[in-house]
Design a protein around this motif. Structure first.
Motif, PDB file in Angstrom:
ATOM      1  N   LYS A  55     -31.648 -17.679  -1.382  1.00 40.16           N
ATOM      2  CA  LYS A  55     -32.460 -18.046  -2.545  1.00 40.16           C
ATOM      3  C   LYS A  55     -33.804 -17.334  -2.471  1.00 40.16           C
ATOM      4  O   LYS A  55     -34.289 -17.004  -1.396  1.00 40.16           O
ATOM      5  CB  LYS A  55     -32.682 -19.553  -2.582  1.00 40.16           C
ATOM      6  N   GLU A  56     -34.399 -17.138  -3.635  1.00 44.72           N
ATOM      7  CA  GLU A  56     -35.721 -16.509  -3.688  1.00 44.72           C
ATOM      8  C   GLU A  56     -36.732 -17.378  -2.946  1.00 44.72           C
ATOM      9  O   GLU A  56     -36.711 -18.597  -3.046  1.00 44.72           O
ATOM     10  CB  GLU A  56     -36.158 -16.312  -5.137  1.00 44.72           C
ATOM     11  N   GLN A  57     -37.606 -16.732  -2.186  1.00 43.55           N
ATOM     12  CA  GLN A  57     -38.621 -17.422  -1.403  1.00 43.55           C
ATOM     13  C   GLN A  57     -39.991 -17.260  -2.047  1.00 43.55           C
ATOM     14  O   GLN A  57     -40.212 -16.360  -2.846  1.00 43.55           O
ATOM     15  CB  GLN A  57     -38.660 -16.854   0.018  1.00 43.55           C
ATOM     16  N   GLN A  58     -40.907 -18.116  -1.659  1.00 46.03           N
ATOM     17  CA  GLN A  58     -42.282 -18.056  -2.158  1.00 46.03           C
ATOM     18  C   GLN A  58     -43.106 -17.126  -1.265  1.00 46.03           C
ATOM     19  O   GLN A  58     -44.084 -17.520  -0.659  1.00 46.03           O
ATOM     20  CB  GLN A  58     -42.893 -19.458  -2.179  1.00 46.03           C
ATOM     21  N   LEU A  59     -42.697 -15.881  -1.183  1.00 45.09           N
ATOM     22  CA  LEU A  59     -43.390 -14.877  -0.380  1.00 45.09           C
ATOM     23  C   LEU A  59     -44.072 -13.889  -1.315  1.00 45.09           C
ATOM     24  O   LEU A  59     -43.424 -13.281  -2.156  1.00 45.09           O
ATOM     25  CB  LEU A  59     -42.407 -14.141   0.532  1.00 45.09           C
ATOM     26  N   GLU A  60     -45.359 -13.739  -1.154  1.00 47.65           N
ATOM     27  CA  GLU A  60     -46.151 -12.866  -2.010  1.00 47.65           C
ATOM     28  C   GLU A  60     -46.123 -11.428  -1.485  1.00 47.65           C
ATOM     29  O   GLU A  60     -46.304 -11.198  -0.288  1.00 47.65           O
ATOM     30  CB  GLU A  60     -47.601 -13.346  -2.049  1.00 47.65           C
ATOM     31  N   LEU A  61     -45.931 -10.481  -2.373  1.00 50.42           N
ATOM     32  CA  LEU A  61     -45.993  -9.077  -1.982  1.00 50.42           C
ATOM     33  C   LEU A  61     -47.390  -8.754  -1.458  1.00 50.42           C
ATOM     34  O   LEU A  61     -48.388  -9.150  -2.051  1.00 50.42           O
ATOM     35  CB  LEU A  61     -45.657  -8.166  -3.156  1.00 50.42           C
ATOM     36  N   GLY A  62     -47.449  -8.059  -0.339  1.00 52.53           N
ATOM     37  CA  GLY A  62     -48.731  -7.685   0.254  1.00 52.53           C
ATOM     38  C   GLY A  62     -49.347  -8.759   1.125  1.00 52.53           C
ATOM     39  O   GLY A  62     -50.403  -8.551   1.703  1.00 52.53           O
ATOM     40  N   SER A  63     -48.692  -9.906   1.255  1.00 53.66           N
ATOM     41  CA  SER A  63     -49.231 -11.002   2.062  1.00 53.66           C
ATOM     42  C   SER A  63     -48.708 -10.942   3.492  1.00 53.66           C
ATOM     43  O   SER A  63     -47.647 -10.406   3.759  1.00 53.66           O
ATOM     44  CB  SER A  63     -48.858 -12.356   1.453  1.00 53.66           C
ATOM     45  N   LEU A  64     -49.509 -11.530   4.396  1.00 54.85           N
ATOM     46  CA  LEU A  64     -49.157 -11.569   5.811  1.00 54.85           C
ATOM     47  C   LEU A  64     -48.485 -12.893   6.143  1.00 54.85           C
ATOM     48  O   LEU A  64     -48.885 -13.939   5.643  1.00 54.85           O
ATOM     49  CB  LEU A  64     -50.417 -11.443   6.670  1.00 54.85           C
ATOM     50  N   TYR A  65     -47.483 -12.825   7.015  1.00 54.42           N
ATOM     51  CA  TYR A  65     -46.773 -14.021   7.468  1.00 54.42           C
ATOM     52  C   TYR A  65     -46.434 -13.878   8.937  1.00 54.42           C
ATOM     53  O   TYR A  65     -46.349 -12.771   9.465  1.00 54.42           O
ATOM     54  CB  TYR A  65     -45.476 -14.231   6.670  1.00 54.42           C
ATOM     55  N   GLN A  66     -46.215 -15.015   9.589  1.00 51.94           N
ATOM     56  CA  GLN A  66     -45.716 -15.051  10.965  1.00 51.94           C
ATOM     57  C   GLN A  66     -44.207 -15.205  10.884  1.00 51.94           C
ATOM     58  O   GLN A  66     -43.705 -16.128  10.255  1.00 51.94           O
ATOM     59  CB  GLN A  66     -46.321 -16.250  11.706  1.00 51.94           C
ATOM     60  N   TRP A  67     -43.470 -14.269  11.474  1.00 51.86           N
ATOM     61  CA  TRP A  67     -42.010 -14.305  11.479  1.00 51.86           C
ATOM     62  C   TRP A  67     -41.540 -14.596  12.889  1.00 51.86           C
ATOM     63  O   TRP A  67     -41.986 -13.971  13.845  1.00 51.86           O
ATOM     64  CB  TRP A  67     -41.434 -12.971  11.006  1.00 51.86           C
ATOM     65  N   SER A  68     -40.644 -15.560  13.030  1.00 52.51           N
ATOM     66  CA  SER A  68     -40.105 -15.833  14.360  1.00 52.51           C
ATOM     67  C   SER A  68     -38.594 -15.974  14.274  1.00 52.51           C
ATOM     68  O   SER A  68     -38.053 -16.510  13.309  1.00 52.51           O
ATOM     69  CB  SER A  68     -40.731 -17.095  14.953  1.00 52.51           C
ATOM     70  N   LEU A  69     -37.946 -15.467  15.294  1.00 58.66           N
ATOM     71  CA  LEU A  69     -36.505 -15.575  15.425  1.00 58.66           C
ATOM     72  C   LEU A  69     -36.244 -15.841  16.898  1.00 58.66           C
ATOM     73  O   LEU A  69     -36.537 -14.985  17.745  1.00 58.66           O
ATOM     74  CB  LEU A  69     -35.808 -14.299  14.959  1.00 58.66           C
ATOM     75  N   PHE A  70     -35.756 -17.029  17.182  1.00 55.72           N
ATOM     76  CA  PHE A  70     -35.587 -17.498  18.560  1.00 55.72           C
ATOM     77  C   PHE A  70     -36.940 -17.450  19.259  1.00 55.72           C
ATOM     78  O   PHE A  70     -37.870 -18.086  18.817  1.00 55.72           O
ATOM     79  CB  PHE A  70     -34.495 -16.707  19.294  1.00 55.72           C
ATOM     80  N   ASP A  71     -37.102 -16.669  20.313  1.00 59.60           N
ATOM     81  CA  ASP A  71     -38.379 -16.648  21.035  1.00 59.60           C
ATOM     82  C   ASP A  71     -39.243 -15.436  20.695  1.00 59.60           C
ATOM     83  O   ASP A  71     -40.282 -15.212  21.290  1.00 59.60           O
ATOM     84  CB  ASP A  71     -38.137 -16.714  22.545  1.00 59.60           C
ATOM     85  N   VAL A  72     -38.848 -14.641  19.703  1.00 59.46           N
ATOM     86  CA  VAL A  72     -39.602 -13.455  19.298  1.00 59.46           C
ATOM     87  C   VAL A  72     -40.444 -13.788  18.068  1.00 59.46           C
ATOM     88  O   VAL A  72     -39.925 -14.279  17.079  1.00 59.46           O
ATOM     89  CB  VAL A  72     -38.651 -12.274  18.977  1.00 59.46           C
ATOM     90  N   GLU A  73     -41.744 -13.526  18.169  1.00 60.44           N
ATOM     91  CA  GLU A  73     -42.644 -13.758  17.041  1.00 60.44           C
ATOM     92  C   GLU A  73     -43.320 -12.451  16.656  1.00 60.44           C
ATOM     93  O   GLU A  73     -43.728 -11.682  17.515  1.00 60.44           O
ATOM     94  CB  GLU A  73     -43.695 -14.804  17.393  1.00 60.44           C
ATOM     95  N   ARG A  74     -43.418 -12.231  15.363  1.00 63.58           N
ATOM     96  CA  ARG A  74     -44.059 -11.025  14.843  1.00 63.58           C
ATOM     97  C   ARG A  74     -44.908 -11.397  13.631  1.00 63.58           C
ATOM     98  O   ARG A  74     -44.572 -12.297  12.876  1.00 63.58           O
ATOM     99  CB  ARG A  74     -43.020  -9.997  14.384  1.00 63.58           C
ATOM    100  N   ASN A  75     -45.986 -10.651  13.440  1.00 68.65           N
ATOM    101  CA  ASN A  75     -46.764 -10.739  12.212  1.00 68.65           C
ATOM    102  C   ASN A  75     -46.214  -9.671  11.287  1.00 68.65           C
ATOM    103  O   ASN A  75     -46.070  -8.516  11.679  1.00 68.65           O
ATOM    104  CB  ASN A  75     -48.245 -10.516  12.474  1.00 68.65           C
ATOM    105  N   ILE A  76     -45.905 -10.064  10.057  1.00 65.91           N
ATOM    106  CA  ILE A  76     -45.308  -9.130   9.107  1.00 65.91           C
ATOM    107  C   ILE A  76     -46.084  -9.112   7.799  1.00 65.91           C
ATOM    108  O   ILE A  76     -46.833 -10.033   7.495  1.00 65.91           O
ATOM    109  CB  ILE A  76     -43.825  -9.464   8.826  1.00 65.91           C
ATOM    110  N   ILE A  77     -45.858  -8.052   7.041  1.00 59.57           N
ATOM    111  CA  ILE A  77     -46.390  -7.937   5.691  1.00 59.57           C
ATOM    112  C   ILE A  77     -45.200  -7.681   4.765  1.00 59.57           C
ATOM    113  O   ILE A  77     -44.300  -6.920   5.097  1.00 59.57           O
ATOM    114  CB  ILE A  77     -47.426  -6.796   5.584  1.00 59.57           C
ATOM    115  N   VAL A  78     -45.193  -8.360   3.623  1.00 54.93           N
ATOM    116  CA  VAL A  78     -44.107  -8.186   2.661  1.00 54.93           C
ATOM    117  C   VAL A  78     -44.403  -6.960   1.808  1.00 54.93           C
ATOM    118  O   VAL A  78     -45.418  -6.897   1.117  1.00 54.93           O
ATOM    119  CB  VAL A  78     -43.940  -9.440   1.772  1.00 54.93           C
TER     120      VAL A  78
END
Length: 103
Positions: A55-78
């Motif tokens: 489903k479509e998410q409430q993620l803004e283009l150009g915004s920063l988010y913290q992404w985590s998958l299991f024990d890996v965390e990354r800062n991402i930009i959409v």
């Protein structure tokens, strides 16, 4: 990432930015310029990945988010989002850049 637990389908392995199309490199460059003007630190993107949701998410283009998958965390930009039609079903694909601090 806010509101992303439900409906996440998959994410790609990180790939080098050299595989990103020119259109998206230009969008990313514009987004990073704005972010670097707002932050006290300088960030850059060397890797990208795609994240796919049912489903479509409430993620803004150009915004920063913290992404985590299991024990890996990354800062991402959409960078961009698109709706994809596969075998009779729609999915939302978000192209993201993995942020790297330059300081």
């Amino acid at each position: 990432m806010p509101g992303t637990k439900a409906g996440i389908l998959t994410n790609s392995l990180p790939t080098n930015i050299c595989f990103l199309g020119q259109k998206y490199k230009k969008l990313l460059k514009q987004q990073l310029k704005l972010i670097n003007e707002e932050l006290d630190i300088e960030v850059d993107v060397q890797e990208t990945m795609n994240i796919i949701f049912e489903k479509e998410q409430q993620l803004e283009l150009g915004s920063l988010y913290q992404w985590s998958l299991f024990d890996v965390e990354r800062n991402i930009i959409v960078i961009d989002k698109t709706r994809l039609f596969v075998k009779g079903k729609y999915f939302w694909v978000y192209s993201t850049g993995i942020l790297k601090c330059l300081e």
